[in-house]
Design a protein around this motif. Structure first.
Motif, PDB file in Angstrom:
ATOM      1  N   PHE A  12       0.835  -1.203   0.000  1.00  0.00           N
ATOM      2  CA  PHE A  12       0.000   0.000   0.000  1.00  0.00           C
ATOM      3  C   PHE A  12       0.869   1.252   0.000  1.00  0.00           C
ATOM      4  O   PHE A  12       0.575   2.227  -0.696  1.00  0.00           O
ATOM      5  CB  PHE A  12      -0.920   0.002   1.229  1.00  0.00           C
ATOM      6  CG  PHE A  12      -1.863   1.170   1.288  1.00  0.00           C
ATOM      7  CD1 PHE A  12      -3.106   1.106   0.670  1.00  0.00           C
ATOM      8  CD2 PHE A  12      -1.518   2.342   1.943  1.00  0.00           C
ATOM      9  CE1 PHE A  12      -3.979   2.185   0.708  1.00  0.00           C
ATOM     10  CE2 PHE A  12      -2.380   3.431   1.991  1.00  0.00           C
ATOM     11  CZ  PHE A  12      -3.616   3.343   1.373  1.00  0.00           C
ATOM     12  N   SER A  13       1.948   1.225   0.772  1.00  0.00           N
ATOM     13  CA  SER A  13       2.841   2.373   0.848  1.00  0.00           C
ATOM     14  C   SER A  13       3.471   2.674  -0.517  1.00  0.00           C
ATOM     15  O   SER A  13       3.557   3.835  -0.937  1.00  0.00           O
ATOM     16  CB  SER A  13       3.941   2.110   1.884  1.00  0.00           C
ATOM     17  OG  SER A  13       4.858   3.181   1.932  1.00  0.00           O
ATOM     18  N   PHE A  19      -0.974   6.552  -6.585  1.00  0.00           N
ATOM     19  CA  PHE A  19      -2.360   6.871  -6.256  1.00  0.00           C
ATOM     20  C   PHE A  19      -2.507   8.354  -5.900  1.00  0.00           C
ATOM     21  O   PHE A  19      -3.413   9.035  -6.373  1.00  0.00           O
ATOM     22  CB  PHE A  19      -2.821   6.007  -5.083  1.00  0.00           C
ATOM     23  CG  PHE A  19      -4.225   6.298  -4.610  1.00  0.00           C
ATOM     24  CD1 PHE A  19      -5.313   5.865  -5.343  1.00  0.00           C
ATOM     25  CD2 PHE A  19      -4.444   6.989  -3.437  1.00  0.00           C
ATOM     26  CE1 PHE A  19      -6.608   6.134  -4.913  1.00  0.00           C
ATOM     27  CE2 PHE A  19      -5.729   7.265  -2.991  1.00  0.00           C
ATOM     28  CZ  PHE A  19      -6.819   6.830  -3.738  1.00  0.00           C
ATOM     29  N   GLY A  20      -1.575   8.859  -5.093  1.00  0.00           N
ATOM     30  CA  GLY A  20      -1.611  10.264  -4.722  1.00  0.00           C
ATOM     31  C   GLY A  20      -1.411  11.177  -5.912  1.00  0.00           C
ATOM     32  O   GLY A  20      -2.002  12.259  -5.997  1.00  0.00           O
ATOM     33  N   LEU A 146       9.236  10.549   7.084  1.00  0.00           N
ATOM     34  CA  LEU A 146       7.980  11.136   7.547  1.00  0.00           C
ATOM     35  C   LEU A 146       7.047  11.360   6.361  1.00  0.00           C
ATOM     36  O   LEU A 146       5.832  11.128   6.470  1.00  0.00           O
ATOM     37  CB  LEU A 146       8.246  12.467   8.252  1.00  0.00           C
ATOM     38  CG  LEU A 146       7.001  13.232   8.730  1.00  0.00           C
ATOM     39  CD1 LEU A 146       6.270  12.429   9.792  1.00  0.00           C
ATOM     40  CD2 LEU A 146       7.393  14.608   9.272  1.00  0.00           C
ATOM     41  N   TYR A 147       7.613  11.797   5.230  1.00  0.00           N
ATOM     42  CA  TYR A 147       6.796  12.017   4.034  1.00  0.00           C
ATOM     43  C   TYR A 147       6.060  10.747   3.635  1.00  0.00           C
ATOM     44  O   TYR A 147       4.858  10.778   3.319  1.00  0.00           O
ATOM     45  CB  TYR A 147       7.681  12.486   2.882  1.00  0.00           C
ATOM     46  CG  TYR A 147       6.962  12.537   1.551  1.00  0.00           C
ATOM     47  CD1 TYR A 147       6.105  13.584   1.239  1.00  0.00           C
ATOM     48  CD2 TYR A 147       7.125  11.516   0.623  1.00  0.00           C
ATOM     49  CE1 TYR A 147       5.429  13.625   0.022  1.00  0.00           C
ATOM     50  CE2 TYR A 147       6.457  11.539  -0.589  1.00  0.00           C
ATOM     51  CZ  TYR A 147       5.615  12.594  -0.879  1.00  0.00           C
ATOM     52  OH  TYR A 147       4.956  12.623  -2.057  1.00  0.00           O
ATOM     53  N   THR A 148       6.763   9.612   3.643  1.00  0.00           N
ATOM     54  CA  THR A 148       6.154   8.344   3.249  1.00  0.00           C
ATOM     55  C   THR A 148       4.989   7.985   4.160  1.00  0.00           C
ATOM     56  O   THR A 148       3.929   7.547   3.709  1.00  0.00           O
ATOM     57  CB  THR A 148       7.204   7.217   3.275  1.00  0.00           C
ATOM     58  OG1 THR A 148       8.271   7.552   2.380  1.00  0.00           O
ATOM     59  CG2 THR A 148       6.598   5.894   2.847  1.00  0.00           C
ATOM     60  N   SER A 152       1.066   7.942   2.941  1.00  0.00           N
ATOM     61  CA  SER A 152       0.245   6.741   3.069  1.00  0.00           C
ATOM     62  C   SER A 152      -1.021   7.035   3.866  1.00  0.00           C
ATOM     63  O   SER A 152      -2.111   6.565   3.519  1.00  0.00           O
ATOM     64  CB  SER A 152       1.042   5.616   3.743  1.00  0.00           C
ATOM     65  OG  SER A 152       2.127   5.220   2.935  1.00  0.00           O
ATOM     66  N   ALA A 153      -0.875   7.819   4.937  1.00  0.00           N
ATOM     67  CA  ALA A 153      -2.035   8.143   5.776  1.00  0.00           C
ATOM     68  C   ALA A 153      -3.054   8.974   4.999  1.00  0.00           C
ATOM     69  O   ALA A 153      -4.265   8.720   5.053  1.00  0.00           O
ATOM     70  CB  ALA A 153      -1.583   8.899   7.025  1.00  0.00           C
ATOM     71  N   ILE A 154      -2.561   9.989   4.251  1.00  0.00           N
ATOM     72  CA  ILE A 154      -3.451  10.836   3.466  1.00  0.00           C
ATOM     73  C   ILE A 154      -4.154  10.020   2.384  1.00  0.00           C
ATOM     74  O   ILE A 154      -5.371  10.143   2.173  1.00  0.00           O
ATOM     75  CB  ILE A 154      -2.683  12.005   2.832  1.00  0.00           C
ATOM     76  CG1 ILE A 154      -2.226  12.997   3.910  1.00  0.00           C
ATOM     77  CG2 ILE A 154      -3.539  12.724   1.792  1.00  0.00           C
ATOM     78  CD1 ILE A 154      -1.372  14.122   3.375  1.00  0.00           C
TER      79      ILE A 154
END
Length: 255
Positions: A12-13, A19-20, A146-148, A152-154
């Motif tokens: 997913f990551s 996807f983003g 942190l960006y990754t 992923s959270a967004i």
């Protein structure tokens, strides 16, 4: 070689980058789906988004297998092989294109989250934009790890919001009965045609195929194993279908 089995979380990551990039404000708001599918193909929108995505992810799979066979790890190495002797001329042009793609895809990702934030919470889009700016500042000081995590959270939040919004529309707002009527009557907007549906379906697929460079940069050698590659692309396909195909069904139902 990346022979260890990837967790779904890792897949997913990796898939979140592409996807983003494709989940801009146009996709988030549905305007891209309406423009490329509903207005161009009418009732055929029940399958044209899936055709686009199948083309895209088939190209991703073939591209990754070729890159693995040649030991390619970055888009620069990939283009070196593709251009051959013309590489000294073509690579600078490609670098500009990739840089432009990364800049715009980042802008699309944040604008998409801002658009969704505004729609779901009925606030000005600037609230989401300011939140994105704060995230960027944190990334500058904390680095890409942190960006990754934030990305992923967004992406997960966007995935859930879009899925919930359109599933509710289809299941609880009479969407499926309307959709069945649109298909049975062969609904076509003015000036729409089969050739237009095919053309714009393939055109959008071509734009999304270019995002393989984002997959390459985020995957490293994790997708050398065909099993890991299939798993990650399946996750990516499912995420993309959630924001392209399911919205197309819901929007066609009420077109």
């Amino acid at each position: 070689m990346g022979n260890e089995k990837l967790s779904l979380r890792k897949s997913f990551s990796i898939a979140s980058g592409q996807f983003g990039a494709m989940m801009g404000a146009g996709i988030a708001s549905g305007s891209t789906v309406i423009t490329y599918f509903i207005l161009k193909g009418g009732w055929m929108s029940v399958f044209t988004p899936l055709v686009s995505l199948l083309i895209v992810f088939a190209c991703y799979y073939i591209g990754f297998r070729i890159c693995t066979n040649y030991g390619v790890r970055t888009y620069g190495e990939m283009f070196q092989i593709i251009y051959g002797k013309a590489a000294p001329i073509m690579k600078p042009i490609t670098e500009v294109y990739v840089l432009y793609t990364l800049w715009t895809s980042t802008a699309f990702a944040f604008s998409g989250s801002s658009s969704l934030f505004a729609q779901q919470f009925d606030v000005n889009m600037w609230v989401g934009a300011i939140a994105a700016a704060v995230i960027c500042v944190l990334i500058i000081f904390k680095g890409m790890a942190l960006y990754t995590k934030i990305q992923s959270a967004i992406c997960f939040a966007m995935f859930i919001i879009v899925l919930a919004t359109y599933v509710i529309t289809l299941f609880f707002c009479g969407g499926f009965s309307n959709l069945a009527n649109q298909v049975s009557t062969r609904f076509l907007p003015e000036a729409a045609s089969i050739t237009d549906a095919i053309w714009w379906c393939v055109s959008l697929a071509g734009a999304w195929v270019a995002m393989i460079s984002i997959y390459l940069e985020s995957a490293g050698n994790d997708l050398d194993n065909p099993r890991n590659l299939r798993q990650t692309l399946t996750v990516g396909f499912s995420m993309n279908a959630t924001v392209a195909w399911i919205p197309a069904l819901a929007l066609l139902a009420f077109a």
